[in-house]
Design an enzyme around this catalytic site. Structure first.
Site, PDB file in Angstrom:
ATOM      1  N   LYS A 270       0.717  -1.214   0.134  1.00 37.01           N
ATOM      2  CA  LYS A 270      -0.015   0.221  -0.208  1.00 37.01           C
ATOM      3  C   LYS A 270       1.056   1.129   0.088  1.00 37.01           C
ATOM      4  O   LYS A 270       1.679   1.593   0.823  1.00 37.01           O
ATOM      5  CB  LYS A 270      -0.820  -0.077   1.288  1.00 37.01           C
TER       6      LYS A 270
ATOM      7  N   LYS B 178      -2.159  -1.296  -4.050  1.00 37.78           N
ATOM      8  CA  LYS B 178      -3.069  -0.316  -3.690  1.00 37.78           C
ATOM      9  C   LYS B 178      -2.168   0.803  -3.982  1.00 37.78           C
ATOM     10  O   LYS B 178      -1.220   0.919  -3.198  1.00 37.78           O
ATOM     11  CB  LYS B 178      -3.757  -0.307  -2.615  1.00 37.78           C
TER      12      LYS B 178
HETATM   13  C1  PBG Z   1      -6.820   3.591   5.424  1.00 39.36           C
HETATM   14  C2  PBG Z   1      -7.466   3.280   4.020  1.00 39.36           C
HETATM   15  C3  PBG Z   1      -7.470   4.410   2.907  1.00 39.36           C
HETATM   16  C4  PBG Z   1      -8.078   3.620   2.053  1.00 39.36           C
HETATM   17  C5  PBG Z   1      -8.583   2.356   2.638  1.00 39.36           C
HETATM   18  N1  PBG Z   1      -8.335   1.992   3.707  1.00 39.36           N
HETATM   19  C6  PBG Z   1      -6.868   5.478   2.982  1.00 39.36           C
HETATM   20  C7  PBG Z   1      -5.574   5.899   3.514  1.00 39.36           C
HETATM   21  O1  PBG Z   1      -4.711   5.148   3.650  1.00 39.36           O
HETATM   22  O2  PBG Z   1      -5.567   7.142   4.006  1.00 39.36           O
HETATM   23  C8  PBG Z   1      -8.074   4.206   0.594  1.00 39.36           C
HETATM   24  C9  PBG Z   1      -9.272   3.792  -0.394  1.00 39.36           C
HETATM   25  C10 PBG Z   1      -9.377   4.734  -1.371  1.00 39.36           C
HETATM   26  O3  PBG Z   1      -8.894   5.687  -1.667  1.00 39.36           O
HETATM   27  O4  PBG Z   1     -10.426   4.193  -1.977  1.00 39.36           O
HETATM   28  N2  PBG Z   1      -6.724   2.593   6.329  1.00 39.36           N
END
Ligand code: PBG
Length: 331
Positions: free
Chosen positions: A202, A257
């Protein structure tokens, strides 16, 4: 491979492109409804609210969740990923609401599971919707994220989801070692069939903005960044290392991601490990496409192209806010 003796005109690649039937016959990748996972936002508020930066997506109130799940099940979408929108008063420095056995997510999962839908329920394990500072973990006095202290809270959160009946626990927090401690706890408590989908690679991405609007963590973050724990977009070898560790620690599935900006990472991971690999087409990717389509700047087919590109890169499934829309078209 191609030590061609003759090429043109014996070889004309356009022959197979000429007709619809032949294009379909040689098509290598196909998008089906089974490739889709639908992320949904649920709110404690009485009524649904629109998310301005995600046109067409709504925060769904608890009372409408069963109807929503029924609709998604009917479309044949195999699973949903649920994200909570928590009221400001419940957000704290340590995010204790995250493991409240009667919290929003835990209640909703129990409600859904009672109905025995043929659909997988994926819950997000991370503290950002629950902390008043919007970080995915708890803070040390000097403002850094306390990795090992956060693991304790995440473990409680994951266990509370499993107890509520969640099928898949999906840690999206990027703390070191979290898959291992969660897996150990689940085994210890007898949840041997609870699956873990690890957000392994991520990235600290700018494409999460609309999601943070949706769950209200942007205002909490107040300009703070997540670069201490989410990956540097400049790196790719590190993604392999992350996935390797998560598999060793007990992940059943891994995720990359965002999606489109990271196709090379999806490709490398699938090539390297051959385990179920997912990609998250995140909120910013959704909003870019949706915004341009709504304005007439791009055709709707751009959505399918973005999804098939993710599949072609090696993903076995895609979390996408377009899931419902696309599932309808695929019928
Ligand atoms: C946070 C989380 C995020 C997303 C999913 N879980 C955002 C972040 O890390 O700030 C993002 C998903 C998206 O942008 O659609 N645990």
């Amino acid at each position: 491979m191609f030590k061609a003796i003759k090429s043109f005109p014996e070889t004309r690649l356009r022959r197979l492109r000429k007709d619809d039937w032949s294009r379909r016959m040689v098509r290598q990748n196909n998008l089906t409804v089974n490739d889709l996972v639908y992320p949904i936002f649920v709110t404690e508020e009485q009524n649904g609210t629109k998310i301005e930066s995600m046109p067409g997506i709504e925060r769904i109130p608890e009372k409408r969740i069963l109807k929503e799940i029924e609709e998604i099940e009917l479309m044949g979408i195999p699973a949903v990923a649920i994200f909570p929108v928590i009221s400001k008063e419940k957000k704290t420095a340590l995010g204790e609401e995250s493991f409240n056995s009667n919290g929003l997510i835990q209640r909703i999962v129990r409600e859904i599971k009672r109905k025995e839908f043929n659909i997988g329920i994926i819950t997000d394990v991370a503290l950002d919707p629950y902390t008043n500072h919007g970080q995915d973990g708890i803070l040390e006095d000097n403002g850094t994220i306390d990795n090992d202290g956060t693991l304790e809270v995440l473990t409680k959160q994951a266990l509370s989801h499993a107890e509520a009946g969640a099928d898949v626990i999906a840690p999206s927090d990027m703390m070191d070692g979290r898959i291992g401690v969660i897996r150990t706890e689940l085994e210890k408590k007898g949840f041997k069939n609870t699956k873990i989908l690890a957000y392994s690679a991520k990235y600290a991405s700018s494409f999460y903005g609309p999601f943070r609007d949706a769950v209200g963590s942007k205002s909490s973050l107040a300009g703070g960044s997540k670069e201490q724990y989410q990956m540097d977009p400049s790196n790719s070898d590190e993604a392999i290392h992350e996935v390797f560790l998560d598999i060793q620690e007990g992940a059943d599935m891994v995720m990359i991601k965002p999606g489109i900006p990271y196709l090379d990472i999806i490709y490398r991971i699938k090539q390297e490990f051959q385990i179920p690999t997912f990609a998250y087409q995140v909120s910013g990717e959704y909003s870019m496409l949706k915004g341009a389509i709504d304005k007439g700047w791009l055709p709707k087919k751009a959505i399918n192209e973005s999804l098939i590109a993710i599949k072609r890169s090696g993903a076995d499934g895609i979390l996408t806010y377009f899931a419902k829309e696309i599932a309808q078209d695929l019928r």
